[in-house]
Motif scaffolding. Structure first.
Motif, mmCIF file in Angstrom:
data_model
loop_
_atom_site.group_PDB
_atom_site.id
_atom_site.type_symbol
_atom_site.label_atom_id
_atom_site.label_comp_id
_atom_site.label_asym_id
_atom_site.label_seq_id
_atom_site.Cartn_x
_atom_site.Cartn_y
_atom_site.Cartn_z
ATOM 1 N N GLY A 96 9.079 -41.966 -2.434
ATOM 2 C CA GLY A 96 7.718 -41.957 -2.723
ATOM 3 C C GLY A 96 7.689 -42.489 -4.137
ATOM 4 N N THR A 97 7.136 -43.799 -4.469
ATOM 5 C CA THR A 97 6.744 -44.305 -5.724
ATOM 6 C C THR A 97 5.577 -44.538 -6.107
ATOM 7 O OG1 THR A 97 7.244 -46.516 -4.891
ATOM 8 C CG2 THR A 97 9.243 -45.382 -5.655
ATOM 9 N N GLY A 98 4.708 -43.606 -5.932
ATOM 10 C CA GLY A 98 3.237 -43.816 -6.280
ATOM 11 C C GLY A 98 3.420 -43.139 -7.758
ATOM 12 N N LYS A 99 2.198 -42.531 -8.171
ATOM 13 C CA LYS A 99 1.956 -42.380 -9.729
ATOM 14 C C LYS A 99 2.914 -41.208 -10.147
ATOM 15 C CE LYS A 99 -2.370 -40.937 -8.383
ATOM 16 N NZ LYS A 99 -2.408 -41.998 -7.043
ATOM 17 N N ILE A 100 3.162 -40.239 -9.317
ATOM 18 C CA ILE A 100 4.152 -39.330 -9.957
ATOM 19 C C ILE A 100 5.617 -39.900 -9.807
ATOM 20 C CG2 ILE A 100 5.142 -36.916 -9.318
ATOM 21 C CD1 ILE A 100 2.143 -36.107 -8.503
ATOM 22 N N GLY A 101 5.902 -40.306 -8.456
ATOM 23 C CA GLY A 101 7.266 -40.871 -8.488
ATOM 24 C C GLY A 101 7.639 -41.872 -9.555
ATOM 25 N N LYS A 102 6.709 -42.703 -9.956
ATOM 26 C CA LYS A 102 7.081 -43.904 -11.063
ATOM 27 C C LYS A 102 7.400 -42.923 -12.453
ATOM 28 C CE LYS A 102 5.168 -48.109 -9.531
ATOM 29 N NZ LYS A 102 3.835 -48.032 -8.821
ATOM 30 N N VAL A 155 18.627 -45.204 -10.323
ATOM 31 C CA VAL A 155 17.456 -44.875 -9.540
ATOM 32 C C VAL A 155 17.504 -45.725 -7.909
ATOM 33 C CG1 VAL A 155 15.250 -44.695 -9.064
ATOM 34 C CG2 VAL A 155 16.312 -44.318 -11.564
ATOM 35 N N LEU A 156 17.589 -44.936 -7.084
ATOM 36 C CA LEU A 156 17.429 -45.587 -5.711
ATOM 37 C C LEU A 156 16.038 -45.078 -5.260
ATOM 38 C CD1 LEU A 156 20.685 -45.179 -4.027
ATOM 39 C CD2 LEU A 156 19.939 -47.164 -5.398
ATOM 40 N N ALA A 157 15.204 -45.985 -4.558
ATOM 41 C CA ALA A 157 13.834 -45.439 -4.199
ATOM 42 C C ALA A 157 13.511 -45.964 -2.762
ATOM 43 C CB ALA A 157 12.784 -45.754 -4.937
ATOM 44 N N TYR A 158 12.664 -45.200 -2.080
ATOM 45 C CA TYR A 158 12.368 -45.348 -0.806
ATOM 46 C C TYR A 158 10.763 -45.153 -0.613
ATOM 47 C CZ TYR A 158 10.705 -45.391 4.000
ATOM 48 O OH TYR A 158 9.891 -45.837 5.096
ATOM 49 N N ASP A 159 10.161 -46.306 -0.276
ATOM 50 C CA ASP A 159 8.446 -46.184 0.043
ATOM 51 C C ASP A 159 8.221 -47.261 0.842
ATOM 52 O OD1 ASP A 159 5.763 -46.571 -0.468
ATOM 53 O OD2 ASP A 159 6.069 -45.191 -2.313
ATOM 54 N N PRO A 160 7.455 -46.747 1.875
ATOM 55 C CA PRO A 160 7.221 -47.892 2.826
ATOM 56 C C PRO A 160 6.025 -48.944 2.448
ATOM 57 C CG PRO A 160 6.007 -45.756 3.477
ATOM 58 C CD PRO A 160 6.894 -45.481 2.346
ATOM 59 N N PHE A 161 5.613 -48.712 1.326
ATOM 60 C CA PHE A 161 4.593 -49.777 0.629
ATOM 61 C C PHE A 161 5.483 -49.793 -0.965
ATOM 62 C CE2 PHE A 161 2.124 -47.142 3.204
ATOM 63 C CZ PHE A 161 1.582 -48.187 4.249
ATOM 64 N N PRO A 162 6.463 -50.489 -0.873
ATOM 65 C CA PRO A 162 7.189 -50.640 -2.278
ATOM 66 C C PRO A 162 6.340 -51.502 -3.162
ATOM 67 C CG PRO A 162 8.332 -52.088 -0.566
ATOM 68 C CD PRO A 162 7.185 -51.204 0.072
ATOM 69 N N PRO A 174 0.058 -37.399 -13.708
ATOM 70 C CA PRO A 174 1.274 -37.502 -13.029
ATOM 71 C C PRO A 174 2.584 -37.042 -13.729
ATOM 72 C CG PRO A 174 0.430 -39.640 -13.712
ATOM 73 C CD PRO A 174 -0.608 -38.576 -13.955
ATOM 74 N N TYR A 175 2.193 -36.883 -15.185
ATOM 75 C CA TYR A 175 3.493 -36.439 -16.114
ATOM 76 C C TYR A 175 3.461 -34.862 -15.736
ATOM 77 C CZ TYR A 175 1.447 -40.603 -18.019
ATOM 78 O OH TYR A 175 1.029 -41.878 -18.167
ATOM 79 N N ALA A 176 2.485 -33.913 -15.718
ATOM 80 C CA ALA A 176 2.730 -32.534 -15.186
ATOM 81 C C ALA A 176 3.703 -32.486 -14.258
ATOM 82 C CB ALA A 176 1.269 -31.957 -15.056
ATOM 83 N N VAL A 177 3.496 -33.287 -13.107
ATOM 84 C CA VAL A 177 4.407 -32.816 -11.860
ATOM 85 C C VAL A 177 5.626 -33.673 -12.071
ATOM 86 C CG1 VAL A 177 4.621 -33.263 -9.337
ATOM 87 C CG2 VAL A 177 2.272 -32.902 -10.344
ATOM 88 N N SER A 188 14.470 -36.412 -4.995
ATOM 89 C CA SER A 188 13.326 -35.924 -5.531
ATOM 90 C C SER A 188 12.295 -36.612 -4.617
ATOM 91 C CB SER A 188 13.311 -36.311 -6.764
ATOM 92 O OG SER A 188 12.059 -35.527 -7.315
ATOM 93 N N LEU A 189 11.386 -35.705 -4.016
ATOM 94 C CA LEU A 189 10.239 -36.142 -3.278
ATOM 95 C C LEU A 189 9.084 -36.261 -3.804
ATOM 96 C CD1 LEU A 189 11.257 -33.667 -0.085
ATOM 97 C CD2 LEU A 189 11.975 -36.029 -0.526
ATOM 98 N N HIS A 190 8.534 -37.383 -3.769
ATOM 99 C CA HIS A 190 7.064 -37.658 -4.353
ATOM 100 C C HIS A 190 6.206 -38.334 -3.528
ATOM 101 C CE1 HIS A 190 8.893 -36.007 -7.836
ATOM 102 N NE2 HIS A 190 9.915 -36.713 -7.862
ATOM 103 N N CYS A 191 6.301 -38.147 -2.096
ATOM 104 C CA CYS A 191 5.301 -38.630 -1.070
ATOM 105 C C CYS A 191 4.492 -37.499 -0.578
ATOM 106 C CB CYS A 191 6.185 -39.349 0.126
ATOM 107 S SG CYS A 191 7.221 -38.224 0.729
ATOM 108 N N PRO A 192 3.453 -38.156 -0.082
ATOM 109 C CA PRO A 192 2.427 -37.103 0.421
ATOM 110 C C PRO A 192 2.769 -36.475 1.936
ATOM 111 C CG PRO A 192 1.518 -39.422 1.016
ATOM 112 C CD PRO A 192 2.841 -39.506 0.274
ATOM 113 N N LEU A 193 2.311 -35.390 2.225
ATOM 114 C CA LEU A 193 2.624 -34.674 3.667
ATOM 115 C C LEU A 193 1.730 -35.390 4.731
ATOM 116 C CD1 LEU A 193 4.079 -32.855 5.351
ATOM 117 C CD2 LEU A 193 2.647 -31.173 4.793
ATOM 118 N N THR A 194 2.297 -36.258 5.540
ATOM 119 C CA THR A 194 1.744 -36.926 6.679
ATOM 120 C C THR A 194 2.341 -36.511 7.937
ATOM 121 O OG1 THR A 194 2.943 -38.855 6.652
ATOM 122 C CG2 THR A 194 0.949 -38.758 5.097
ATOM 123 N N LYS A 195 1.926 -36.938 9.037
ATOM 124 C CA LYS A 195 2.834 -36.738 10.367
ATOM 125 C C LYS A 195 3.962 -37.660 10.260
ATOM 126 C CE LYS A 195 0.276 -40.296 13.161
ATOM 127 N NZ LYS A 195 0.580 -41.290 12.566
#
Ligand code: NAD
Length: 347
Positions: A154-160, A173-180, A105-108, A202-209
């Motif tokens: 998106g506050t998963g591995k990379i977002g965090k 820092v402000l964040a949005y994630d449907p699964f906080p 996650p550090y690389a990204v 900064s966008l760190h969520c997956p691409l979904t519908k």
């Protein structure tokens, strides 16, 4: 050594061969490295193989999956985290699909910050100038990051990891994630509030519908004038037409893009001797406040090493131990019905 496992790697680059070849050989997986991407025209190259090793822009739509299945391929091993290029419903019951859920996650996250700093401190311009012995500072005025508000989607591995880096710079820092992650101490807000209050997004969520074109003309309208957009996730998160309009109207102050909606036939290749047919990309490239890298965020030695290690282990466990490690979820959100939790395999 068991040499019975046969695999083919599509869209393979010299750095893939370097990181994978020895590990595959040591695991007894005989592998053809192919430069072409997987699609309906190239699928025949997987003949006689049990596994195909693929990357972000390989085509795993229903017709390709069907052909692979009919040819006897058993496993699709993604050498990446995202799987938006796989028709998961078509794959279910036919091909097992495994991935590398985390490699660095550090690389990204570090690449996202590198792009942000380059853009707001005009490093890309300064680099070109001094190469030409132009030591003028005119037009290179930047802005401090300290004290600015960054909105992280998106506050998963990379977002965090990105949030930690931003905090180190003294940013709010402000964040949005449907699964906080309620225990993380991250300040979660609605997406609308994030759009309205952030100086940088900064966008760190997956691409979904649900996330396709999460950045569109309506969201751009809500943003602060001069907002900086950073996208190291997937191109489809941003409606490119809305981005272009936002930049032309000066609403968007800068864009740092490691991914692009129509990247699949363009990125990762040397197109310098060709006419660029994608007018939108050509226009973006000409803009002084748009910084583009070619889906490069993952590309560190550490990440490549981890990608190769996990992919080889995924293939090896599948064929030698009848186990699917890191299989994608074909029917997300139905944990109580999850067969894999009981039997190690989804089907
Ligand atoms: P992750 O699964 O750890 O985190 C993704 C987060 O996004 C999760 O917390 C999830 O709840 C959240 N999310 C899901 N739907 C959302 C929505 N509608 N709005 C906001 N957040 C939402 O994934 P990760 O490892 O942090 O990777 C994030 C993304 O980065 C990947 O999906 C991939 O597209 C991209 N990526 C890019 C590169 C590159 O080289 N540019 C490399 C690796 C990953």
């Amino acid at each position: 050594m068991d040499n019975k496992i046969k695999a083919v790697m599509f869209d393979s680059k010299p750095y893939d061969v370097e990181s994978f070849a020895d590990k595959l050989k040591a695991a007894g997986i005989s592998t053809k490295f192919i430069e072409a991407k997987l699609n309906e025209d190239t699928v025949e190259l997987a003949k006689d193989c049990g596994a195909v090793i693929v990357f972000v822009n390989d085509d795993l739509s229903a017709p390709v999956i069907d052909k692979l299945w009919k040819m006897g391929v058993k496993l699709v091993a993604l050498r990446c985290a995202g799987f938006n290029n796989v028709d998961v419903r078509a794959a279910f019951g036919k091909l097992h699909v495994v991935r590398v859920p985390a490699y660095s996650p550090y690389a990204v996250a570090e690449h996202a910050m590198a792009m942000l700093l380059t853009s707001i401190r005009r490093i890309h311009k300064a680099y070109n100038r001094t190469k030409d012995f132009n030591f003028s500072l005119s037009g290179l005025t930047g802005t401090d990051l300290h004290g600015k508000t960054v909105g992280v989607v998106g506050t998963g591995k990379i977002g965090k990891v990105f949030i930690d880096i931003c905090r180190g710079f003294g940013m709010e820092v402000l964040a949005y994630d449907p699964f906080p992650d309620e225990k993380s101490g991250i300040n979660y807000v609605s997406l609308e509030e994030l759009f309205k209050k952030s100086d940088i997004i900064s966008l760190h969520c997956p691409l979904t519908k649900d996330t396709k074109h999460i950045i569109n003309s309506d969201s751009v309208e809500m943003m602060k004038k001069g907002v900086v957009l950073v996208n190291t996730s997937r191109g489809g998160l941003i409606d490119s037409d809305a981005l272009l309009e936002g930049i032309k109207s000066r609403k968007i102050g800068a864009a740092c893009l490691d991914v692009y909606e129509e990247e699949s036939d363009i990125f990762f290749e040397d197109r310098s001797g060709h006419i660029m047919n994608d007018d939108l990309l050509a226009r973006l490239v000409t803009m002084p406040n748009v910084l583009i890298t070619s889906h490069q965020a993952f590309l560190t030695k550490e990440a490549l090493e981890n990608i190769a290690e996990t992919t080889v282990e995924n293939i090896s466990k599948f064929f030698n131990q009848n186990e699917t490690c890191n299989e994608i979820c074909y029917q997300c959100g139905k944990a109580e019905k999850c067969r894999k939790m009981r039997s190690q395999k989804c089907f």
